[in-house]
Write an enzyme that holds these catalytic residues in place. Structure first.
Site, PDB file in Angstrom:
ATOM      1  N   GLY A 202       0.812  -1.199   0.000  1.00 53.30           N
ATOM      2  CA  GLY A 202       0.000   0.000   0.000  1.00 53.30           C
ATOM      3  C   GLY A 202       0.847   1.251   0.000  1.00 53.30           C
ATOM      4  N   GLY A 204       2.823   4.514   1.232  1.00 50.75           N
ATOM      5  CA  GLY A 204       3.642   4.852   2.385  1.00 50.75           C
ATOM      6  C   GLY A 204       3.004   5.891   3.285  1.00 50.75           C
ATOM      7  N   GLY A 208       3.020   3.430   6.046  1.00 51.10           N
ATOM      8  CA  GLY A 208       4.283   3.786   6.675  1.00 51.10           C
ATOM      9  C   GLY A 208       4.074   4.572   7.950  1.00 51.10           C
ATOM     10  CB  CYS A 280      20.595   6.490  -1.914  1.00 50.65           C
ATOM     11  SG  CYS A 280      21.185   4.848  -1.471  1.00 50.65           S
ATOM     12  CD  GLU A 378      18.953  11.504  -3.134  1.00 48.27           C
ATOM     13  OE1 GLU A 378      19.724  10.535  -3.099  1.00 48.27           O
ATOM     14  OE2 GLU A 378      18.007  11.679  -2.328  1.00 48.27           O
TER      15      GLU A 378
END
Length: 475
Positions: A202, A204, A208, A280, A378
């Site tokens: 599902g 986040g 989460g 990352c 980023e």
């Protein structure tokens, strides 16, 4: 084998969601929506946590040797899924089949074996002059994982947590959730006790947050953006849970003055362009001697131009699409921002065409200043910033002038020179010259790149806590 991705895995069974809502999974190369997963509810998360809590006492007291035996069985099942994992990962992420085979699939077997071997060497009791210190499992662990390495980040959390006697609730990314289902099947077939491993699918933002604040969760292990990681940590610390965070990066690659940089280029190419730059640890800031700027630009771009961008199912492809429309649009915005800020575009341009997949060709900026957005934020795409320097002191200062500290790289004529600079970079990992990654080494970040470590013994210890028992007298 035909897979049913439309259920959660809770308490040893594939079970439907509490709600009849779905998330469709899109192939970023073809734009086909080819599978769906449950859009899980907080009630689904509660069921999974309850199963993990019920299984905890039995699992934490299971001898380590038995846990290792079951994990070896899981690995055998996982390896048997090799030929099914690869096309599924290509379809859900868009990573080229060659890169997927090496990195998204086979390297994960290496990681699991590494954790098993580390667990076999693990010392869980230490005798001190007047006490014994025990390493005990943290408890119920919620593992919330990202889309860019759909199996890799799951393995980094779930395997060491379970080996150390914790029980787990996994919430994989809703964007690339499918291969996690294959891993769940490998756990199921291995014969682990019910409730040791659970998986809910599902969003986040719903699951989460629920897992991070759940009163029966003892630890949250999260990988993702720094912004979301901070929110997850805040939720978890409201009830003082253990937290482990692997977050963003803006990693520097420092070229020390040299007559020949050719040996360094493959490391940069693979880091920033393979997986479409969605890594990352991507070496996204290339910091080079100003005297050699033109030569490095020319040599590097000549190699980058040879990379094949295209169909990820073709073995000749080096770079596939980025993962989603949102990611495509984000990268396009950053490329335009770099142009607007005055960086010099030496390769690529603003991507515009999404009609045949979310493809972004390699982008290289030069004469980048370290205060530009493209050098500080980023991007998570195939965009490289080349930043010139005049002195080594300036190069080190530029490398460290970032809120992040996840990875880094130093190329130098000698190992001694490279190590001297590597030790000055504020980062959890630094590569030098042609050294490969060591799967047994600790991995994690400084500063806003995270808290805690994954990999090897350090990755196992992350899921334990220490208890000192004062069990001897001195009279």
């Amino acid at each position: 084998m035909s897979w049913d991705f439309e259920k959660h895995y809770i308490n040893g069974e594939w079970t439907p969601s509490e709600d009849d809502a779905w998330i469709e999974v899109e192939n970023p190369a073809t734009l086909e929506r080819f599978a769906r997963i449950p859009d899980g509810t907080p009630a689904d998360a509660d069921r999974a946590v309850a199963a993990a809590k019920a299984a905890l006492e039995g699992w934490r007291t299971t001898p380590l040797a038995e846990r290792i035996r079951l994990m070896k069985a899981m690995l055998a099942n996982f390896e048997a899924l090799h030929d099914e994992i690869i096309p599924l990962e290509v379809a859900e992420l868009g990573a080229p089949v060659g890169f997927t085979t090496r990195t998204h699939c086979e390297y994960q077997y290496v990681r699991v074996r590494s954790y098993i071997e580390a667990a076999e060497r693990m010392v869980l009791e230490e005798t001190l002059p007047n006490s014994t210190v025990y390493r005990e499992p943290v408890g119920v662990v919620a593992c919330v994982t990202p889309w860019n390495y759909p199996l890799g980040q799951v393995v980094q959390k779930v395997v060491p947590a379970i080996l150390m006697g914790c029980t787990v609730v996994l919430k994989p990314s809703q964007h690339t959730p499918l291969t996690a289902c294959l891993l769940a099947d490998a756990f199921d077939r291995a014969g682990f006790p019910k409730g040791v491993f659970n998986m809910v699918s599902g969003r986040g933002s719903r699951l989460g947050d629920r897992l991070a604040s759940h009163p029966d969760v003892d630890m949250v292990s999260f990988t993702g953006s720094t912004t979301v990681g901070i929110r997850i940590a805040q939720r978890a610390l409201e009830s003082v849970k253990h937290i482990s965070l692997e977050l963003g990066g803006k990693s520097p690659a420092v070229f020390l003055p040299s007559d020949d940089y050719s040996a360094a280029y493959p490391k940069i190419l693979s880091s920033i362009f393979f997986n479409a730059g969605q890594t990352c640890t991507a070496l996204s800031r290339l910091i080079v001697p100003r005297r050699d700027l033109a030569r490095i630009e020319s040599e590097f771009c000549e190699l980058a131009a040879k990379l094949v961008v295209g169909d990820p199912t073709d073995p000749k492809t080096d770079i596939g699409p980025v993962s989603s429309k949102a990611q495509f649009e984000k990268i396009a915005e950053y490329v335009q921002a770099g142009i607007d800020e005055g960086a010099r575009l030496v390769m690529g341009g603003v991507p515009t065409d999404m009609s045949r997949g979310y493809y972004v060709r390699p982008v290289v900026f030069s004469d980048v200043r370290n205060d530009m957005r493209i050098a500080r934020e980023e991007i998570f795409g195939p965009v490289l910033c080349i930043i010139p320097y005049d002195t080594v002191e300036e190069a080190v200062s530029i490398a460290n002038d970032t809120p992040y500290g996840l990875s880094g790289y130093v190329h130098a004529p000698t190992k001694a020179e490279a190590v001297a600079v590597a030790k000055r970079i504020h980062s959890g990992n630094v590569y030098i010259n042609d050294a490969p990654r060591d799967v047994t080494a600790p991995f994690g970040g400084y500063k806003q790149s995270g808290i805690g470590r994954e990999g090897g013994l350090a990755g196992l210890l992350e899921f334990t806590q220490q208890k000192a028992v004062f069990d001897r007298t001195t009279y």
